[in-house]
Design an enzyme around this catalytic site. Structure first.
Site, short mmCIF file in Angstrom:
data_model
loop_
_atom_site.label_atom_id
_atom_site.label_comp_id
_atom_site.label_asym_id
_atom_site.label_seq_id
_atom_site.Cartn_x
_atom_site.Cartn_y
_atom_site.Cartn_z
N CYS A 51 101.91 94.76 108.99
CA CYS A 51 101.96 95.04 110.42
C CYS A 51 101.46 93.80 111.16
O CYS A 51 100.74 92.98 110.59
CB CYS A 51 101.07 96.23 110.76
SG CYS A 51 99.33 95.95 110.35
N HIS A 95 91.44 88.75 105.25
CA HIS A 95 92.73 88.64 105.94
C HIS A 95 92.78 87.39 106.82
O HIS A 95 92.55 87.47 108.03
CB HIS A 95 92.93 89.91 106.77
CG HIS A 95 94.13 89.88 107.66
ND1 HIS A 95 95.31 89.26 107.32
CD2 HIS A 95 94.32 90.39 108.91
CE1 HIS A 95 96.17 89.40 108.32
NE2 HIS A 95 95.60 90.06 109.30
N CYS A 138 100.25 88.47 112.14
CA CYS A 138 99.84 88.64 110.74
C CYS A 138 101.02 88.57 109.77
O CYS A 138 100.82 88.52 108.55
CB CYS A 138 99.07 89.94 110.57
SG CYS A 138 97.62 89.95 111.62
C1 LIG Z 1 85.03 94.83 112.34
C2 LIG Z 1 84.38 93.50 112.68
C3 LIG Z 1 84.09 93.41 114.20
C4 LIG Z 1 83.07 93.44 111.92
O1 LIG Z 1 82.51 92.18 112.10
P1 LIG Z 1 81.01 91.90 111.67
O2 LIG Z 1 80.09 92.77 112.44
O3 LIG Z 1 80.82 90.42 111.76
O4 LIG Z 1 81.01 92.35 110.17
P2 LIG Z 1 79.93 92.17 109.06
O5 LIG Z 1 80.56 91.63 107.86
O6 LIG Z 1 78.74 91.43 109.60
O7 LIG Z 1 79.52 93.66 108.74
C5 LIG Z 1 78.70 94.43 109.62
C6 LIG Z 1 77.78 95.27 108.76
O8 LIG Z 1 78.57 96.14 107.97
C7 LIG Z 1 78.19 96.02 106.62
N1 LIG Z 1 79.37 96.25 105.77
C8 LIG Z 1 80.58 95.68 105.92
N2 LIG Z 1 81.39 96.13 104.94
C9 LIG Z 1 80.67 96.99 104.19
C10 LIG Z 1 80.97 97.74 103.03
N3 LIG Z 1 82.18 97.72 102.46
N4 LIG Z 1 80.00 98.49 102.51
C11 LIG Z 1 78.77 98.53 103.06
N5 LIG Z 1 78.42 97.81 104.17
C12 LIG Z 1 79.38 97.05 104.71
C13 LIG Z 1 77.67 94.59 106.50
O9 LIG Z 1 76.81 94.44 105.41
C14 LIG Z 1 76.95 94.42 107.80
O10 LIG Z 1 75.69 95.01 107.68
P3 LIG Z 1 74.39 94.32 108.35
O11 LIG Z 1 74.67 94.31 109.82
O12 LIG Z 1 73.28 95.23 107.93
O13 LIG Z 1 74.34 92.94 107.77
C15 LIG Z 1 85.29 92.30 112.30
O14 LIG Z 1 85.40 92.22 110.91
C16 LIG Z 1 86.64 92.44 112.93
O15 LIG Z 1 86.83 92.15 114.12
N6 LIG Z 1 87.63 92.89 112.14
C17 LIG Z 1 88.96 93.18 112.63
C18 LIG Z 1 89.75 91.95 112.64
C19 LIG Z 1 91.07 92.21 113.28
O16 LIG Z 1 91.21 92.76 114.34
N7 LIG Z 1 92.08 91.78 112.58
C20 LIG Z 1 93.42 91.90 113.03
C21 LIG Z 1 94.06 92.81 112.14
S1 LIG Z 1 95.80 92.63 112.27
#
Ligand SMILES: CC(C)(COP(=O)(O)OP(=O)(O)OC[C@H]1O[C@@H](n2cnc3c(N)ncnc32)[C@H](O)[C@@H]1OP(=O)(O)O)[C@@H](O)C(=O)NCCC(=O)NCCS
Length: 430
Positions: free
Chosen positions: A416, A386, A92
């Site tokens: 990070c 991101h 990242c």
């Molecule tokens: C966390 C993660 C698994 C979620 O993926 P996802 O399930 O596809 O996420 P979605 O956008 O579909 O959100 C899931 C649910 O949360 C809800 N949601 C997400 N953000 C929200 C918010 N701020 N407020 C309210 N609801 C929220 C969505 O509406 C969705 O609801 P639904 O299932 O009723 O449609 C994914 O984003 C991920 O892997 N993130 C980490 C990435 C990572 O590791 N990065 C490296 C960092 S260095």
């Protein structure tokens, strides 16, 4: 203590709007996104493309067909073909590495005008065949008869046919980023409430900054090829209406039973690109550019991935500040990459901890306290998204623009990264 002198100027930064993967840019590649950002940067900066001497780009999940995205951007944007380009991968912090490598070239006097940045498409990840299936394909290609070709596939088992997608997991520890962040939340006592509160702050601020036009200087409009019928004018992940109640209802993702990390307090999977134009201070002056900031110092560091994976910035920060001859108290604008709310809050906790200073940093005293409410004034990666390779360039641009807007003199970027790595960069206004 070492720092850039003469300084390296950031002339301008621009990024595509960031989009949830699989949405606006579902059919585009990281290369497509990188080309869009670089084309816009050159146009907005009003430079003669012939003056660019190198293009350096970060990319974390490279295309198998065009792994050196930097050179492909040169060739695909109409920039003079004699400009070399290379691609860097530091998870990242890749765009930070691209920017600091560019700054080093300029500092050495090897170049005076360099484009740096990064791009990522999580909509276009390489899906691999299993090793057994790949061996069968290669074996079949070497056979002359149809029978011989088919014979290569007879030993395959159904599981060999399953596609193999890259995981967001550390190959050393086997833990995903999310699981590592859960470990940090647990070990540092970062509550679900604190994480959700921080995530909400990210969304509210990003929404306010967007509504106020604050991002106009750094976010371009994308008319999405090839149809050109979808005009993307802003990030599509920001939820200004996020409430603590809605966040509290989300189920933990990485530890379903006891976990605290949800889709709401993690950075989402995102597509996008960002680029910055760097020049020597002298060249910028000679050409009449007004830099948005200067790079004063930087430091990369790493920690043991088996400890707390995303604490790299804590180890980079003291060196970057020492190199800039500054203390934390001198910094007016702080942008910390938000991989997870739990990670930002853990970074802040460790930066302020005397115990960590003494046991892990070899310092008698901590660097100082950071109030989470004072950082990321225009939102962060949780709300904006991101795209791994691009985030560092987004943040450098935002800090520079915030320094200009607020009149503060010094800014800090921390990011990070996988592998236990982290970067801290000190920027200054003028
Ligand atoms: C966390 C993660 C698994 C979620 O993926 P996802 O399930 O596809 O996420 P979605 O956008 O579909 O959100 C899931 C649910 O949360 C809800 N949601 C997400 N953000 C929200 C918010 N701020 N407020 C309210 N609801 C929220 C969505 O509406 C969705 O609801 P639904 O299932 O009723 O449609 C994914 O984003 C991920 O892997 N993130 C980490 C990435 C990572 O590791 N990065 C490296 C960092 S260095």
């Amino acid at each position: 203590m070492w720092q850039y002198n003469p300084r390296v100027a950031v002339i301008k930064g621009v990024r595509t709007p960031f989009a949830k993967s699989g949405t606006h840019y579902a059919r585009l590649t990281a290369l497509d996104l990188g080309k869009l950002a670089v084309t816009e940067l050159v146009s907005r900066a009003g430079i003669d493309p012939k003056t660019v001497q190198e293009l350096i780009f970060g990319n974390v999940i490279p295309s198998v067909k065009a792994p050196n995205i930097a050179r492909e951007i040169v060739l695909g944007t109409g920039l003079p073909r004699r400009i070399p380009g290379y691609t860097v991968g530091k998870a990242c912090a890749s765009a930070n590495q691209a920017i600091t490598s560019a700054a080093d070239l300029i500092f050495r006097g090897y170049a005076d005008t360099v484009i740096a940045g990064g791009a990522e498409s999580l909509s276009d990840i390489p899906i691999l065949f299993s090793r057994n299936f790949a061996d069968a394909l290669v074996g079949a290609s070497k056979q002359k008869s149809v029978g011989g070709k088919l014979g290569q596939f007879t030993k395959l088992r159904p599981k060999d046919l399953a596609p193999d997608a890259p995981a967001l997991a550390e190959s050393t520890t086997g833990l995903t980023m999310g699981e590592s962040a859960e470990k940090m939340a647990r070990e540092n006592g970062i509550s679900r409430e604190a994480q959700d509160k921080f995530a909400m702050q990210s969304h509210v601020r990003a929404a306010e900054a967007t509504a106020s036009g604050r991002f106009k200087d750094e976010v371009m409009t994308v008319i999405v090829p090839p149809g050109f019928d979808n005009i993307v004018e802003g990030d599509n992940l920001v939820r200004g209406d996020t409430t603590l109640e809605a966040l509290a209802k989300l189920r933990p993702v990485f530890d379903r039973k006891y976990g605290t990390i949800t889709a709401g307090n993690a950075s989402p999977l995102t597509d996008g690109a960002a680029a910055v134009l760097l020049m020597s201070e002298e060249k910028a002056k000679a050409e009449g550019h007004k830099p948005i900031g200067f790079i004063k110092s930087y430091a990369f560091a790493a920690t043991d991935p088996f400890d707390q994976l995303l604490q790299g910035p804590v180890f980079a920060l003291p060196t970057a500040l020492e190199r800039a001859k500054l203390t934390l108290g001198d910094i007016g604008v702080i942008e910390m990459h938000e991989a997870f709310a739990a990670q930002v809050l853990s970074n802040i906790q460790w930066i302020g901890s005397k115990k960590i200073a003494q046991e892990k940093l070899g310092r008698a005293e901590p660097l100082g306290d950071i109030d989470p409410e004072t950082i990321n004034r225009t939102g962060g990666s949780i709300a904006l998204g991101h795209p791994f390779g691009a985030t560092g360039a987004r943040i450098v641009t935002t800090v520079c623009n915030e320094l200009q807007r607020t009149g503060k003199q010094f800014g800090l970027v921390t990011v990070c990264a996988a592998g236990g790595m982290g970067v801290a960069m000190v920027l200054e206004k003028e």
